[in-house]
Design an enzyme around this catalytic site. Structure first.
Site, PDB file in Angstrom:
ATOM      1  CB  SER A 253       0.553  -0.878  33.012  1.00  0.00           C
ATOM      2  OG  SER A 253       0.774   0.127  32.055  1.00  0.00           O
ATOM      3  CG  ASN A 254      -2.479  -0.003  28.652  1.00  0.00           C
ATOM      4  OD1 ASN A 254      -1.679   0.320  27.790  1.00  0.00           O
ATOM      5  ND2 ASN A 254      -3.119   0.895  29.394  1.00  0.00           N
ATOM      6  CE1 TYR A 255       1.120  -7.321  27.102  1.00  0.00           C
ATOM      7  CE2 TYR A 255      -1.276  -7.374  26.861  1.00  0.00           C
ATOM      8  CZ  TYR A 255      -0.094  -7.969  27.280  1.00  0.00           C
ATOM      9  OH  TYR A 255      -0.121  -9.190  27.867  1.00  0.00           O
TER      10      TYR A 255
END
Ligand code: CTP
Length: 413
Positions: free
Chosen positions: A216-218
């Site tokens: 995933s990402n932030y």
């Protein structure tokens, strides 16, 4: 600064440490031309002096229902006049105990009695501020829900360092942000998106590796949620297609929660034929593992090569089948060659506007409440927006989108 001349603000202050921010809030209200009447609880007076608030507001800061009998200027009916006088009621900070009182109709101090005398059609804004655990306590949440059902606007506290030293949810927003929310509540809103269907993608997607892990990402989803909230306030029918996040669904927004990019694509695609405005604010993972391991991968070898395959590009797919009256807005998160990359995305994805975000800039990007965007338009025009709250940025974006709607309605005449 927005002009609030002639507006009457009844400002309730209850006893939390964040009350130290209130003198600055009073100054902002006064500078804008508004009249401010402070009503405070006894415990608020432990944190901020009534004399300070009286001096800044130019009116006695009221704590008692019953007046000083030696003062012929005051009357025990003051609270009734204030309910009539006020254009808006603001409670900041709102402590658990005052929230409980207001939710249950208590009238045993000046603040709670004034709240009850507020006229029903006037905005009431509640800014809870307390320790995160207290805020999440079922009783507090239940009381907040009751207040919401009674027509109050509950403005979520922010995440950050708390008086206890812990990091969590519970901070009172800065006075400028409270001011902005009050301005929004007081000034009439134009329903510029009435009759439009607006689809917003938000947050990060999760791409499964096995049954317990994902890529995933932030992205926090805050920009997308702000866009959805503002679009709904502007009268649009809003569909918010979001990755997993703890953010609360804004009022009058239909939320669809998804996990992966493929799922987000499937859900969004259903609205492609009908939507009027597509805002792609999600941080969609560009790749996903080619295969999802069923069960849990065991750490049996020294390295684990992951074979990734490309995900569908939702904005690009929409761009391919976009009808002339439909408007699309994308975001571009860039680190280097920002402007060139963003312009290329606008052309490739057939967007009307690309909002460029610089990933490394302080106060902008993931997880924070502010953003500095550069808008790039189809005709090559570039507009730099100031560093501002994501809500304020969202409002500016819709103002620009409206321009496209006006143009398309003119050409169809
Ligand atoms: N986007 C999308 N679907 C994807 C990837 C991106 O809808 N699979 C949208 C984003 O929501 C954003 C815009 O496309 O509005 C640009 O996203 P960004 O991540 O900045 O760029 P990418 O196109 O993914 O390109 P790159 O990662 O190479 O910068």
């Amino acid at each position: 600064m927005t002009d609030l001349s002639g507006k009457h603000i009844l400002l309730g202050v209850s006893g939390g440490i964040a009350a130290y921010k209130i003198p600055n809030l009073v100054r902002l209200f006064k500078k804008s031309g508004a009249e401010v009447q402070v009503v405070m609880t006894q415990s608020a007076a432990q944190f901020v002096s009534p004399l300070t608030l009286a001096t800044l507001s130019g009116r006695s800061a009221l704590t008692e229902i019953f007046p000083d009998a030696t003062n012929t200027q005051s009357a025990w009916t003051t609270h009734i006049h204030l309910g009539e006088w006020a254009d808006c009621f603001v409670l900041a900070p709102a402590t658990a105990s005052t929230i409980a009182k207001l939710a249950n109709g208590y009238s045993d101090d000046m603040l709670s009695v004034c709240f009850l005398t507020m006229r029903p059609n006037k905005p009431k804004l509640i800014f809870p501020s307390m320790d995160g655990e207290m805020f999440d306590a079922p009783a507090v949440q239940r009381n907040l829900k009751t207040l919401e059902q009674d027509g109050c606007v509950i403005v979520e506290p922010e995440i950050g360092e708390l008086a206890s030293g812990l990091i969590g949810k519970g901070r009172l927003p800065e006075p400028e942000k409270i001011f902005e929310r009050v301005v929004e509540a007081l000034l009439p809103k134009e329903k510029t998106l009435a009759g439009k269907q607006v689809v917003v993608t938000a947050g990060a997607t999760r791409e499964k590796i096995d049954s317990v892990r994902f890529i995933s990402n932030y992205s926090s989803g805050k920009m997308g949620f702000a866009l959805a909230a503002v679009a709904a306030e502007l009268g649009a029918e809003v569909i918010l297609i979001t990755g997993k996040t703890h953010l609360q669904t804004p009022p009058n927004v239909h939320r669809i929660e998804v996990e992966s990019a493929e799922e987000m694509f499937r859900e969004t695609q259903r609205y492609f034929p009908t939507l009027d405005l597509f805002v792609a604010a999600a941080a969609v993972a560009d790749y996903r593992p080619a295969e999802v391991y069923a069960g849990k991968l065991k750490k049996s070898s020294e390295s684990l090569p992951l074979h990734l395959v490309k995900n569908p590009d939702i904005l690009l797919e929409f761009g391919k089948q976009k009808k002339p009256h439909q408007v699309s807005i994308g975001f571009a998160l860039e680190i280097q060659d920002a402007l060139e990359n963003a312009k290329a995305k606008l052309v490739l994805k057939n967007c009307d506007i690309i909002a460029l975000n610089l990933a490394q800039e302080a106060g902008a990007g993931f997880e924070v409440d502010t953003n500095r965007l550069t808008l790039i338009f189809r005709d090559g025009t570039i507009e730099q927006l100031p560093l501002q709250t994501k809500r304020a940025a969202a409002k500016m974006i819709f103002k620009k989108a409206n321009f496209f709607f006006q143009k398309s309605s003119l050409t169809s005449l």
